[in-house]
Design a protein around this motif. Structure first.
Motif, PDB file in Angstrom:
ATOM      1  N   ARG A 186       0.847  -1.201   0.000  1.00  0.00           N
ATOM      2  CA  ARG A 186       0.000   0.000   0.000  1.00  0.00           C
ATOM      3  C   ARG A 186       0.876   1.242   0.000  1.00  0.00           C
ATOM      4  NH1 ARG A 186      -3.221  -2.907   3.980  1.00  0.00           N
ATOM      5  NH2 ARG A 186      -5.221  -3.483   3.081  1.00  0.00           N
ATOM      6  N   ALA A 187       0.437   2.245  -0.733  1.00  0.00           N
ATOM      7  CA  ALA A 187       1.158   3.528  -0.736  1.00  0.00           C
ATOM      8  C   ALA A 187       0.752   4.356   0.476  1.00  0.00           C
ATOM      9  CB  ALA A 187       0.837   4.291  -2.017  1.00  0.00           C
ATOM     10  N   ARG A 188      -0.417   4.028   1.050  1.00  0.00           N
ATOM     11  CA  ARG A 188      -0.855   4.759   2.248  1.00  0.00           C
ATOM     12  C   ARG A 188      -0.809   3.813   3.440  1.00  0.00           C
ATOM     13  NH1 ARG A 188      -5.048   4.443  -0.747  1.00  0.00           N
ATOM     14  NH2 ARG A 188      -4.816   6.607  -1.357  1.00  0.00           N
ATOM     15  N   ALA A 189      -0.610   4.395   4.611  1.00  0.00           N
ATOM     16  CA  ALA A 189      -0.567   3.600   5.837  1.00  0.00           C
ATOM     17  C   ALA A 189      -1.671   4.072   6.778  1.00  0.00           C
ATOM     18  CB  ALA A 189       0.795   3.754   6.508  1.00  0.00           C
ATOM     19  N   PHE A 190      -2.157   3.167   7.591  1.00  0.00           N
ATOM     20  CA  PHE A 190      -3.184   3.486   8.589  1.00  0.00           C
ATOM     21  C   PHE A 190      -2.545   3.536   9.963  1.00  0.00           C
ATOM     22  CE2 PHE A 190      -5.271   1.282   5.093  1.00  0.00           C
ATOM     23  CZ  PHE A 190      -6.313   2.146   4.813  1.00  0.00           C
ATOM     24  N   VAL A 191      -2.963   4.495  10.767  1.00  0.00           N
ATOM     25  CA  VAL A 191      -2.486   4.585  12.147  1.00  0.00           C
ATOM     26  C   VAL A 191      -3.708   4.629  13.059  1.00  0.00           C
ATOM     27  CG1 VAL A 191      -1.323   6.052  13.837  1.00  0.00           C
ATOM     28  CG2 VAL A 191      -0.296   5.700  11.591  1.00  0.00           C
ATOM     29  N   GLN A 192      -3.761   3.690  13.992  1.00  0.00           N
ATOM     30  CA  GLN A 192      -4.871   3.653  14.933  1.00  0.00           C
ATOM     31  C   GLN A 192      -4.642   4.696  16.018  1.00  0.00           C
ATOM     32  OE1 GLN A 192      -5.377  -0.075  16.955  1.00  0.00           O
ATOM     33  NE2 GLN A 192      -7.021   0.693  18.255  1.00  0.00           N
ATOM     34  N   VAL A 193      -5.614   5.610  16.171  1.00  0.00           N
ATOM     35  CA  VAL A 193      -5.490   6.640  17.196  1.00  0.00           C
ATOM     36  C   VAL A 193      -6.480   6.418  18.346  1.00  0.00           C
ATOM     37  CG1 VAL A 193      -4.697   8.321  15.504  1.00  0.00           C
ATOM     38  CG2 VAL A 193      -7.126   8.274  16.107  1.00  0.00           C
ATOM     39  N   GLN A 194      -7.424   5.514  18.137  1.00  0.00           N
ATOM     40  CA  GLN A 194      -8.507   5.358  19.116  1.00  0.00           C
ATOM     41  C   GLN A 194      -9.160   4.002  18.875  1.00  0.00           C
ATOM     42  OE1 GLN A 194     -11.894   5.343  18.072  1.00  0.00           O
ATOM     43  NE2 GLN A 194     -12.813   5.426  20.103  1.00  0.00           N
ATOM     44  N   ASN A 195      -9.791   3.466  19.913  1.00  0.00           N
ATOM     45  CA  ASN A 195     -10.527   2.204  19.789  1.00  0.00           C
ATOM     46  C   ASN A 195     -11.776   2.292  20.661  1.00  0.00           C
ATOM     47  OD1 ASN A 195     -11.209  -0.423  19.150  1.00  0.00           O
ATOM     48  ND2 ASN A 195      -9.233  -1.289  19.711  1.00  0.00           N
ATOM     49  N   GLY A 196     -12.780   1.493  20.333  1.00  0.00           N
ATOM     50  CA  GLY A 196     -13.986   1.439  21.153  1.00  0.00           C
ATOM     51  C   GLY A 196     -14.912   2.631  20.956  1.00  0.00           C
ATOM     52  N   CYS A 197     -16.052   2.600  21.663  1.00  0.00           N
ATOM     53  CA  CYS A 197     -17.063   3.649  21.510  1.00  0.00           C
ATOM     54  C   CYS A 197     -17.881   3.751  22.792  1.00  0.00           C
ATOM     55  CB  CYS A 197     -17.975   3.316  20.329  1.00  0.00           C
ATOM     56  SG  CYS A 197     -19.153   4.633  19.950  1.00  0.00           S
ATOM     57  N   ASP A 198     -18.097   5.006  23.253  1.00  0.00           N
ATOM     58  CA  ASP A 198     -18.895   5.223  24.470  1.00  0.00           C
ATOM     59  C   ASP A 198     -20.374   5.387  24.162  1.00  0.00           C
ATOM     60  OD1 ASP A 198     -16.695   5.116  26.097  1.00  0.00           O
ATOM     61  OD2 ASP A 198     -16.375   7.287  26.141  1.00  0.00           O
ATOM     62  N   HIS A 199     -20.730   5.503  22.882  1.00  0.00           N
ATOM     63  CA  HIS A 199     -22.123   5.727  22.516  1.00  0.00           C
ATOM     64  C   HIS A 199     -22.827   4.386  22.332  1.00  0.00           C
ATOM     65  CE1 HIS A 199     -20.605   9.702  22.174  1.00  0.00           C
ATOM     66  NE2 HIS A 199     -19.840   9.405  21.146  1.00  0.00           N
ATOM     67  N   ARG A 200     -24.128   4.413  22.434  1.00  0.00           N
ATOM     68  CA  ARG A 200     -24.894   3.168  22.338  1.00  0.00           C
ATOM     69  C   ARG A 200     -26.020   3.340  21.330  1.00  0.00           C
ATOM     70  NH1 ARG A 200     -20.866   1.946  24.267  1.00  0.00           N
ATOM     71  NH2 ARG A 200     -20.407   0.828  26.195  1.00  0.00           N
ATOM     72  N   CYS A 201     -25.662   3.518  20.068  1.00  0.00           N
ATOM     73  CA  CYS A 201     -26.686   3.580  19.018  1.00  0.00           C
ATOM     74  C   CYS A 201     -27.473   2.275  19.044  1.00  0.00           C
ATOM     75  CB  CYS A 201     -26.031   3.805  17.657  1.00  0.00           C
ATOM     76  SG  CYS A 201     -25.129   5.353  17.558  1.00  0.00           S
ATOM     77  N   THR A 202     -28.769   2.367  18.834  1.00  0.00           N
ATOM     78  CA  THR A 202     -29.634   1.214  19.087  1.00  0.00           C
ATOM     79  C   THR A 202     -29.421   0.063  18.109  1.00  0.00           C
ATOM     80  OG1 THR A 202     -31.397   2.222  17.771  1.00  0.00           O
ATOM     81  CG2 THR A 202     -31.427   2.628  20.153  1.00  0.00           C
ATOM     82  N   PHE A 203     -28.803   0.348  16.936  1.00  0.00           N
ATOM     83  CA  PHE A 203     -28.605  -0.700  15.928  1.00  0.00           C
ATOM     84  C   PHE A 203     -27.236  -1.354  16.029  1.00  0.00           C
ATOM     85  CE2 PHE A 203     -27.418   3.446  14.256  1.00  0.00           C
ATOM     86  CZ  PHE A 203     -26.104   3.227  13.882  1.00  0.00           C
ATOM     87  N   CYS A 204     -26.341  -0.807  16.875  1.00  0.00           N
ATOM     88  CA  CYS A 204     -24.913  -1.105  16.735  1.00  0.00           C
ATOM     89  C   CYS A 204     -24.399  -2.083  17.780  1.00  0.00           C
ATOM     90  CB  CYS A 204     -24.126   0.200  16.805  1.00  0.00           C
ATOM     91  SG  CYS A 204     -22.382  -0.030  16.420  1.00  0.00           S
ATOM     92  N   ILE A 205     -23.729  -3.117  17.308  1.00  0.00           N
ATOM     93  CA  ILE A 205     -23.130  -4.134  18.172  1.00  0.00           C
ATOM     94  C   ILE A 205     -21.661  -3.808  18.482  1.00  0.00           C
ATOM     95  CG2 ILE A 205     -22.294  -5.665  16.306  1.00  0.00           C
ATOM     96  CD1 ILE A 205     -24.170  -6.937  19.408  1.00  0.00           C
ATOM     97  N   ILE A 206     -21.086  -2.842  17.765  1.00  0.00           N
ATOM     98  CA  ILE A 206     -19.639  -2.620  17.806  1.00  0.00           C
ATOM     99  C   ILE A 206     -19.083  -2.305  19.203  1.00  0.00           C
ATOM    100  CG2 ILE A 206     -17.735  -1.218  16.880  1.00  0.00           C
ATOM    101  CD1 ILE A 206     -18.986  -3.393  14.984  1.00  0.00           C
ATOM    102  N   PRO A 207     -19.759  -1.500  20.058  1.00  0.00           N
ATOM    103  CA  PRO A 207     -19.194  -1.290  21.396  1.00  0.00           C
ATOM    104  C   PRO A 207     -18.995  -2.595  22.174  1.00  0.00           C
ATOM    105  CG  PRO A 207     -20.887   0.328  20.971  1.00  0.00           C
ATOM    106  CD  PRO A 207     -20.955  -0.668  19.841  1.00  0.00           C
ATOM    107  N   TYR A 208     -19.828  -3.587  21.870  1.00  0.00           N
ATOM    108  CA  TYR A 208     -19.704  -4.874  22.564  1.00  0.00           C
ATOM    109  C   TYR A 208     -18.567  -5.715  21.981  1.00  0.00           C
ATOM    110  CZ  TYR A 208     -24.155  -3.053  24.006  1.00  0.00           C
ATOM    111  OH  TYR A 208     -25.129  -2.215  24.486  1.00  0.00           O
TER     112      TYR A 208
END
Length: 433
Positions: free
Chosen positions: A145-167
């Motif tokens: 890849r010519a571009r690189a990804f850098v993780q700056v954050q993980n997880g989520c404090d919000h609880r959108c009613t459709f979203c499983i991602i915080p779990y």
């Protein structure tokens, strides 16, 4: 190559953060002994039921193609529904998100049964909500890849009613700013011309750090400390959380790319409230207008869910309309998929087929928006970051993240000045200027 160091294959599903984490896992396991057996790691996504189905399908295919391989499942779906994968005969081990960077857990067994034949014995999944820190995993670069990804954050404090991602990801936690800057600096030194800041909810960056620096300050600090980096890009943002520094950086920093992907989800206020989103329709329209006034060449992408429970035809029409009202270009469309354990799964569901039909209409709208954007780019001067070559052409992306085919055999990783002279198959065509 000895039998003890066969390459580990990592198959990625889902988001850019998963792509980044797959690279970290691959990097960590370069020297791991695999006891002469192939190791296949499935880094799964839980965002929709379809994503889980695709992972299960890929696992069965991998087992058919390599009956002797060790198959290990990790990622968000492994965290949220480990039993689903542990009960598959094809799977040797299931590793949750909190444990996925522990190389010892990937060590190949001496025999096919060493991981334990019972489903429960295969599972290594901890309570993700108890995780309080996000380590900064250094990668020297991302393969091909010519571009690189850098993780700056993980997880989520919000609880959108459709979203499983915080779990699957836990609560929001940020990588300290100094560590992020050091990693971006290292990637720039290694020749990467573009870095993408990624995470689950990057606009919540810094709330858990001393002095609570926001995303805008992080962006400004990176650009100030690393003048040799030509391009900095943001992954998906929540526009309601965009801070003043970020807005100012978008207006004044040419090295911050004019492309924002918005976590929009719907265009109707009542549906947004039922989703437990924190913005209203007018907030998104105002945000897009403000950014476009400050940076005229900006291009917006957006996630939109079609067929959310209780959504009427009129409410769906407002999601279609907001594409024009915000001038959205790149749409990620999801037909609503109930995720077990989320409030939206308990709401009155729409009759079968409606969500998929509405998603088709949104995707058609998205294709129109892309064509309009491509047409508007003809005659414009652009800079293209070359990603790979295709015969007598080089393929890359311009600042707005639009794919470009450029005449000439240019090296991947180079940034070439071009002029757009047409488009075909969703891609700009350009020549050197």
């Amino acid at each position: 190559m000895t039998a003890h160091h066969r390459p580990v294959r990592v198959q990625t599903f889902g988001c850019r953060l998963n792509a980044y984490e797959s690279e970290v896992i691959r990097d960590q396991l370069k020297t791991a002994a695999t006891s002469g057996r192939n190791t296949i790691i499935m880094n799964t996504c839980a965002v929709t039921g379809e994503a889980v189905r695709q992972a299960r399908q890929a696992i069965r295919k991998a087992r058919r193609e390599d009956p002797e391989a060790t198959i290990i499942v990790t990622g968000c779906a492994a965290q949220t529904e480990p039993e689903t994968f542990a009960e598959m005969d094809e799977v040797n081990r299931v590793i949750g998100n909190a444990n996925k960077f522990d190389p010892s857990l990937y060590a190949a067994p001496r025999s096919a049964t060493d991981f334990g034949v019972g489903a429960a014995e295969k599972i290594v999944v901890n309570d993700i909500m108890s995780v309080r820190e996000t380590a900064s995993h250094m990668v020297d670069g991302l393969k091909d890849r010519a571009r690189a990804f850098v993780q700056v954050q993980n997880g989520c404090d919000h609880r959108c009613t459709f979203c499983i991602i915080p779990y699957g990801r836990g609560n929001s936690r940020s990588v300290p700013m100094g560590e992020v800057v050091r990693q971006v600096e290292r990637l720039a030194e290694n020749g990467y011309r573009e870095v993408v800041l990624t995470g689950v909810d990057i606009t919540s960056y810094g709330a858990d750090l001393p002095q609570t620096p926001k995303l805008g300050k992080l962006v400004r600090t990176i650009l100030a400390h690393i003048p040799e980096l030509p391009r900095l890009r943001l992954s998906s943002i929540d526009s309601i959380e965009a801070d003043d520094d970020l807005m100012d950086a978008l207006a004044t920093e040419q090295r911050l790319m004019p492309h924002l992907h918005l976590s929009l989800q719907a265009g109707d206020d009542l549906i947004l409230k039922r989703m437990k989103r924190r913005h209203l329709r007018a907030d998104t329209i105002r945000f897009c207008n403000e950014v476009r006034a400050a940076r005229s060449e900006i291009v917006f992408g957006a996630d939109i869910i079609a067929g959310f429970p209780t959504e009427t035809e009129d409410q769906f029409q407002r999601s279609l309309d907001i594409v024009d009202e915000c001038g959205l270009t790149f749409l990620h469309v999801f037909p609503f998929s109930p995720r077990k354990g989320t409030p939206a799964a308990r709401m009155p569901q729409l009759p079968g087929g409606i969500a998929k039909a509405r998603a088709r209409r949104l995707r058609d709208k998205g294709r129109e928006a892309v064509n309009h954007h491509l047409q508007a780019m003809i005659g414009q001067d652009i800079s293209v970051l070359i990603e790979h070559r295709d015969g007598e052409h080089a393929i890359g992306r311009c600042a707005q993240f639009t794919e470009v085919s450029l005449k000439g055999r240019h090296e991947p990783g180079s940034i070439i000045a071009g002029r757009v002279n047409g488009h075909a198959d969703g891609m700009l065509q350009a020549e050197i200027r």
